[in-house]
Design a protein around this motif. Structure first.
Motif, PDB file in Angstrom:
ATOM      1  N   UNK A 164     127.705   2.351 -31.102  1.00 31.64           N
ATOM      2  CA  UNK A 164     126.458   2.551 -30.357  1.00 31.64           C
ATOM      3  C   UNK A 164     126.423   3.985 -29.861  1.00 31.64           C
ATOM      4  N   UNK A 165     125.475   4.785 -30.318  1.00 29.79           N
ATOM      5  CA  UNK A 165     125.415   6.180 -29.850  1.00 29.79           C
ATOM      6  C   UNK A 165     125.173   6.234 -28.344  1.00 29.79           C
ATOM      7  N   UNK A 166     125.611   7.307 -27.688  1.00 31.32           N
ATOM      8  CA  UNK A 166     125.347   7.428 -26.258  1.00 31.32           C
ATOM      9  C   UNK A 166     123.851   7.560 -25.993  1.00 31.32           C
ATOM     10  N   UNK A 167     123.340   6.852 -24.990  1.00 34.09           N
ATOM     11  CA  UNK A 167     121.939   7.067 -24.605  1.00 34.09           C
ATOM     12  C   UNK A 167     121.714   8.513 -24.182  1.00 34.09           C
ATOM     13  N   UNK A 168     120.517   9.000 -24.414  1.00 37.67           N
ATOM     14  CA  UNK A 168     120.159  10.379 -24.081  1.00 37.67           C
ATOM     15  C   UNK A 168     119.197  10.383 -22.904  1.00 37.67           C
ATOM     16  N   UNK A 169     119.553  11.126 -21.866  1.00 37.83           N
ATOM     17  CA  UNK A 169     118.662  11.344 -20.735  1.00 37.83           C
ATOM     18  C   UNK A 169     118.117  12.753 -20.765  1.00 37.83           C
ATOM     19  N   UNK A 170     116.923  12.938 -20.233  1.00 35.67           N
ATOM     20  CA  UNK A 170     116.306  14.264 -20.177  1.00 35.67           C
ATOM     21  C   UNK A 170     115.865  14.543 -18.745  1.00 35.67           C
TER      22      UNK A 170
END
Length: 321
Positions: A164-170
């Motif tokens: 599971x790729x790491x979630x991306x926050x902006x």
């Protein structure tokens, strides 16, 4: 239920201390942790700025439960987005799926060190959007070739990919960044309790996604000492992010904050050891619709006493919110 996090503030402690602090924060019961990713502190008085990704790797091995997150990494100048993707994938593996990749358009303070001009905000947002496209493509597996307006990628592949790729926050600060985050991010990051940011994020595709905020605090049994320390180390933030993103070094931040009074800082940062006062500082984020709030304890040497107090006194009060 709102989650409460601990901030590994790399500008005020060395790498070994930062790891020890997050280990204690996990034991204290914090729900998650975040770490800054800077090349320089804002002020000379802060005195530190180790390489965040080495600290995160050590923290991943020293802890077992607490989630880890960059708050935030700029993937456009000091780091190429292909390298950020590799770092983030490795962190997700090392942490056993506990990592989230927080991204932002950067600050001149950290990015100027590699040379080149400092782009205007619109260009930085365009660069960030393209960088996220590259990172997502590499998370997808296989070879990636990309020739865009700002970045080139030649036959790049991540050989160690998590399931599971790491979630991306902006990170967001206005309507433009909210549109970008709603469209491209898995979560929103902000440093002010502005309900308009939440609304704009949700209106551009962010509905149902986490919203992460951050609150500086300064715990000390002696409120006067807490106020002194808060002014010494955190007077830099008074200019706001639109100004702070442009300043190139600690001398510039010191000059910009030269007329900031201690009361100007304590009006915005709760100081002392009254948990209700700290809860009042957190409440605007709760009311604005943030789902996660990371606390920043001001002062590197003050972390362990703060964490002892937070476990016994502060966190139970915050849970009531």
């Amino acid at each position: 239920m709102v989650k409460f996090g601990y901030t590994m503030m790399g500008e005020q402690a060395g790498p070994r201390d930062l790891v020890a602090h997050v280990v204690r924060a996990e034991k204290a019961g914090f729900d998650f942790s975040v770490t800054s990713d800077h090349y320089s502190p804002w002020l000379d008085e802060q005195g530190h700025s180790p390489y965040a990704w080495s600290v995160l790797g050590a923290a991943a091995q020293a802890t077992s439960r607490i989630p880890l997150m960059t708050y935030v990494t700029c993937p456009t100048m000091r780091y190429h987005p292909a390298v950020v993707a590799q770092k983030a994938a490795t962190m997700q593996l090392l942490s056993g799926g506990r990592f989230r990749l927080g991204l932002g358009s950067g600050e001149n303070l950290n990015e100027h060190v590699v040379g080149g001009s400092w782009p205007p905000a619109d260009v930085r947002q365009e660069m960030l959007a393209e960088a996220i496209e590259i990172i997502r493509a590499l998370f997808g597996g296989g070879y990636v070739n990309h020739h865009g307006s700002y970045f080139d990628v030649e036959s790049a592949r991540l050989w160690d990919l998590p399931a599971t790729p790491p979630p991306i926050g902006v990170a967001v600060s206005g309507q433009q960044s909210c549109r970008l985050a709603g469209r491209l991010a898995d979560l929103m990051i902000a440093v002010e309790p502005d309900a308009n940011l939440v609304t704009a994020f949700e209106g551009n595709g962010g509905t149902g996604k986490p919203r992460v905020g951050q609150v500086p605090v300064c715990h000390d049994p002696d409120r006067h000492e807490a106020a002194r320390r808060a002014h010494e180390q955190f007077r830099w933030f008074s200019g706001g992010w639109k100004v702070n993103a442009e300043l190139p070094g600690t001398t510039a931040f010191a000059s910009a904050a030269a007329h900031v009074r201690e009361t100007d800082v304590t009006d915005q940062i709760p100081c002392g050891d009254d948990p209700e006062v700290f809860a009042e500082a957190v409440l605007p984020y709760v009311k604005a619709g943030f789902t996660e709030i990371a606390l920043v304890q001001v002062g590197g040497a003050a972390q362990l006493p703060y964490l002892d107090w937070a476990e016994k006194t502060l966190l139970p009060v915050l849970r009531e919110l």
